[in-house]
Design a protein around this motif. Structure first.
Motif, PDB file in Angstrom:
ATOM      1  N   PRO A  71       0.808  -1.209   0.000  1.00 59.61           N
ATOM      2  CA  PRO A  71       0.000   0.000   0.000  1.00 59.61           C
ATOM      3  C   PRO A  71       0.847   1.267   0.000  1.00 59.61           C
ATOM      4  O   PRO A  71       2.048   1.227   0.218  1.00 59.61           O
ATOM      5  N   SER A  72       0.159   2.389  -0.224  1.00 58.71           N
ATOM      6  CA  SER A  72       0.881   3.653  -0.302  1.00 58.71           C
ATOM      7  C   SER A  72       1.471   4.010   1.045  1.00 58.71           C
ATOM      8  O   SER A  72       0.919   3.727   2.082  1.00 58.71           O
ATOM      9  N   ILE A  73       2.591   4.663   1.002  1.00 55.51           N
ATOM     10  CA  ILE A  73       3.285   5.051   2.216  1.00 55.51           C
ATOM     11  C   ILE A  73       3.499   6.545   2.153  1.00 55.51           C
ATOM     12  O   ILE A  73       3.827   7.072   1.100  1.00 55.51           O
ATOM     13  N   GLY A  74       3.341   7.194   3.274  1.00 63.34           N
ATOM     14  CA  GLY A  74       3.684   8.601   3.337  1.00 63.34           C
ATOM     15  C   GLY A  74       2.534   9.500   2.948  1.00 63.34           C
ATOM     16  O   GLY A  74       1.463   9.053   2.583  1.00 63.34           O
ATOM     17  N   HIS A 108      10.452   1.748   5.262  1.00 67.75           N
ATOM     18  CA  HIS A 108       9.211   1.143   5.743  1.00 67.75           C
ATOM     19  C   HIS A 108       9.048  -0.209   5.042  1.00 67.75           C
ATOM     20  O   HIS A 108       8.726  -0.268   3.856  1.00 67.75           O
ATOM     21  N   TRP A 112     -10.763   2.926   9.181  1.00 69.69           N
ATOM     22  CA  TRP A 112      -9.877   2.094   9.994  1.00 69.69           C
ATOM     23  C   TRP A 112     -10.248   2.092  11.477  1.00 69.69           C
ATOM     24  O   TRP A 112     -10.117   1.078  12.162  1.00 69.69           O
ATOM     25  N   PHE A 114      -8.042   7.538   5.847  1.00 66.34           N
ATOM     26  CA  PHE A 114      -8.536   6.163   6.046  1.00 66.34           C
ATOM     27  C   PHE A 114      -9.711   6.192   7.028  1.00 66.34           C
ATOM     28  O   PHE A 114      -9.590   5.719   8.170  1.00 66.34           O
ATOM     29  N   TRP A 131       7.521   8.952   8.877  1.00 70.72           N
ATOM     30  CA  TRP A 131       6.052   9.034   8.825  1.00 70.72           C
ATOM     31  C   TRP A 131       5.428   8.266  10.003  1.00 70.72           C
ATOM     32  O   TRP A 131       4.410   8.655  10.554  1.00 70.72           O
ATOM     33  N   PHE A 141      -0.682  -8.394   2.784  1.00 71.80           N
ATOM     34  CA  PHE A 141      -1.252  -7.330   1.946  1.00 71.80           C
ATOM     35  C   PHE A 141      -1.611  -7.782   0.534  1.00 71.80           C
ATOM     36  O   PHE A 141      -2.418  -7.148  -0.116  1.00 71.80           O
ATOM     37  N   LYS A 200      -0.674  -2.214  13.335  1.00 72.14           N
ATOM     38  CA  LYS A 200      -1.687  -1.631  14.232  1.00 72.14           C
ATOM     39  C   LYS A 200      -2.647  -2.758  14.614  1.00 72.14           C
ATOM     40  O   LYS A 200      -3.072  -2.906  15.756  1.00 72.14           O
ATOM     41  N   ILE A 228      -4.791  10.573   9.584  1.00 71.18           N
ATOM     42  CA  ILE A 228      -5.127   9.158   9.346  1.00 71.18           C
ATOM     43  C   ILE A 228      -6.643   8.984   9.254  1.00 71.18           C
ATOM     44  O   ILE A 228      -7.151   8.223   8.433  1.00 71.18           O
ATOM     45  N   SER A 284       2.895  -2.288   9.452  1.00 72.29           N
ATOM     46  CA  SER A 284       2.195  -1.072   9.062  1.00 72.29           C
ATOM     47  C   SER A 284       0.739  -1.102   9.547  1.00 72.29           C
ATOM     48  O   SER A 284       0.505  -1.330  10.726  1.00 72.29           O
ATOM     49  N   ARG A 285      -0.257  -0.923   8.666  1.00 69.44           N
ATOM     50  CA  ARG A 285      -1.647  -0.962   9.170  1.00 69.44           C
ATOM     51  C   ARG A 285      -1.935  -2.328   9.797  1.00 69.44           C
ATOM     52  O   ARG A 285      -2.769  -2.453  10.684  1.00 69.44           O
ATOM     53  N   GLU A 289       2.756  11.177  10.658  1.00 71.08           N
ATOM     54  CA  GLU A 289       1.300  11.003  10.466  1.00 71.08           C
ATOM     55  C   GLU A 289       0.558  11.326  11.766  1.00 71.08           C
ATOM     56  O   GLU A 289       0.953  10.885  12.841  1.00 71.08           O
TER      57      GLU A 289
HETATM   58  C1  GCU Z   1      -0.107   4.663   5.018  1.00 66.73           C
HETATM   59  C2  GCU Z   1      -0.735   5.083   6.330  1.00 66.73           C
HETATM   60  C3  GCU Z   1      -0.071   4.401   7.526  1.00 66.73           C
HETATM   61  C4  GCU Z   1      -0.029   2.906   7.313  1.00 66.73           C
HETATM   62  C5  GCU Z   1       0.590   2.585   5.971  1.00 66.73           C
HETATM   63  C6  GCU Z   1       0.530   1.102   5.582  1.00 66.73           C
HETATM   64  O1  GCU Z   1       1.185   5.160   4.954  1.00 66.73           O
HETATM   65  O2  GCU Z   1      -0.647   6.482   6.409  1.00 66.73           O
HETATM   66  O3  GCU Z   1      -0.774   4.676   8.722  1.00 66.73           O
HETATM   67  O4  GCU Z   1       0.666   2.292   8.373  1.00 66.73           O
HETATM   68  O5  GCU Z   1      -0.111   3.271   4.929  1.00 66.73           O
HETATM   69  O6  GCU Z   1      -0.276   0.361   6.100  1.00 66.73           O
HETATM   70  O7  GCU Z   1       1.302   0.744   4.691  1.00 66.73           O
END
Ligand code: GCU
Length: 418
Positions: free
Chosen positions: A3-6, A399, A303, A300, A344, A124, A257, A296, A253-254, A291
């Motif tokens: 997924p996109s970063i930053g 990342h 989330w 998103f 980030w 992912f 979390k 966020i 990353s997400r 971030e």
């Molecule tokens: C985005 C988002 C982050 C998340 C990341 C990911 O960068 O802002 O909070 O951790 O994507 O899941 O790759």
């Protein structure tokens, strides 16, 4: 890949420590009525339930009660020249014929004297992204558009086979005596904001009808719910060869979390790994660097629970911060990892959160981060803190999840799960 970063255009993140607002962290060892928490019993009966409830109502949202699951083994195969057995299992959320399902892929080493400890994590890019073996079914679900031509529209294509293999060093994990179970996160809840009609949100959403709308589960809670049902399946299918008292939940990353929330809310997870989880994961929200909560929740919106938007640009009003999420995992081992080029995700905020969870770990009779007290300063890059029950490292680089990261997690697991 992934997924996109930053930051996207239009948002100017702050990376200047001198511009961090003044803040005081809420004390994990003082209850909401101001009473100090001085014993393990008070933690377990008063403060832990209170914090769990606050994280549900203010951050991730309240999830339904665990649903019964059923499963079907779809394939079982010896792979890697006899090194391991790989299984694909459909796990259904509920007993109804039309219950939604997720496909779990497991590997266990063939050379083992009994069930093995294992890592469980969401991926992912589909199970077929973890290993390029064409025998793994190409996931037919919805995918975020891949950057390297790995999707056609929102469907995975053949180029996505093995696309995230570098993040899943399966043979290394097996060689070290561990199993691995992984699931495509979109099987549980596709990662876009559709008002929670699809995925398990749609199917099980009615069960949270009595919860205030602003506190109902978001996608991170749904993904964590899926991880807990995966553990139910591993428990009920002993043929899969996993010692379910020794499952480490891991995520990047997400999905880091997500692993933190899964580990905090489901005490059956024996160890928790957060890889570059950042805002809403291991990083302190009150630092508002990199971030932010406002950012966020805007990009998103699905989330977290809607209540979390109350803390956009107003982080100190939130009754909890992320060090308390880590504390909810105590006394079980937890490992928080950052990357030097991932500002980030606020590496320093991730370290400070891990260190601020230390008093809870010590109250529960463990060595916390090791030594007599947590280190006052972040360790140098590539110097892991791993002598206690809370691990931390700052890896040089971007990342991502690398072999270096996995080596640290496996070492930590050796110390606590073997
Ligand atoms: C985005 C988002 C982050 C998340 C990341 C990911 O960068 O802002 O909070 O951790 O994507 O899941 O790759």
């Amino acid at each position: 890949c992934g997924p996109s970063i930053g930051p996207a255009s239009g948002f100017e993140p702050n990376y200047d420590e001198s511009k961090i607002p003044d803040y005081t962290l809420p004390d994990p060892l003082v209850s909401q009525d101001g009473a100090p928490i001085t014993s393990a019993e008070q933690w377990n009966t008063v403060r832990r339930p209170e914090l769990l409830d606050l994280f549900e109502k203010h951050v991730y949202g309240v999830s339904p009660k665990p649903c019964p699951i059923r499963h079907e083994v779809v394939s079982r195969k010896t792979v890697f020249n006899g090194l391991a057995t790989r299984s694909e299992i459909d796990v259904f959320f509920g007993l109804a014929d039309d219950a939604p399902s997720m496909r779990m892929m497991t590997y266990v080493p063939n050379e083992r004297s009994g069930p093995v400890p294992a890592f469980l994590g969401l991926n992912f890019q589909g199970n077929h992204g973890v290993d390029a073996d064409p025998a793994i079914e190409l996931n037919p679900g919805w995918f975020r558009e891949g950057r390297n031509g790995t999707t056609d529209g929102n469907k995975a294509n053949e180029k996505s086979r093995g696309a995230t293999a570098s993040r899943w060093p399966v043979k290394m994990i097996l060689d070290r005596g561990y199993g691995l179970a992984t699931i495509y996160y979109g099987d549980i809840d596709p990662d876009f904001d559709d008002g929670f009609k699809n995925g398990i949100h749609g199917a099980l959403g009615g069960q949270v009808a009595d919860v205030a709308p602003e506190s109902r589960w978001g996608s991170i809670a749904a993904w964590a719910y899926g991880l807990s049902r995966a553990l139910d399946c591993l428990e009920s299918e002993s043929e899969l060869g996993v010692d379910t008292s020794k499952v480490a939940v891991i995520g990047h990353s997400r999905l880091g979390k997500t692993s933190l929330w899964a580990g905090a809310s489901d005490p059956r997870f024996a160890m928790v790994v957060s890889n570059n989880s950042g805002c809403g994961g291991a990083a302190l929200s009150r630092r508002a660097i990199g971030e932010t909560v406002g950012r966020i929740n805007t990009v998103f919106p699905h989330w977290f629970c809607d209540q979390f938007t109350e803390y956009n640009e107003n982080e100190s009003a939130c009754p909890v911060d992320q060090h308390q999420l880590i504390a909810l995992i105590a006394p079980r081992p937890v490992y928080v990892a950052s990357a030097s080029e991932d500002q980030w995700a606020d590496p320093k905020g991730e370290f400070l959160a891990a260190a601020a969870a230390d008093p809870v770990y010590r109250l529960l009779g463990t060595r916390g981060m090791g030594g007599d007290a947590p280190p006052a300063k972040m360790p140098a890059a590539d110097r892991a803190i791993n002598r206690g029950v809370i691990g931390y490292h700052l890896r040089t680089g971007k990342h991502d999840v690398t072999d270096y990261d996995w080596q640290q997690y496996l070492d930590m697991a050796d110390r606590h799960l073997q």
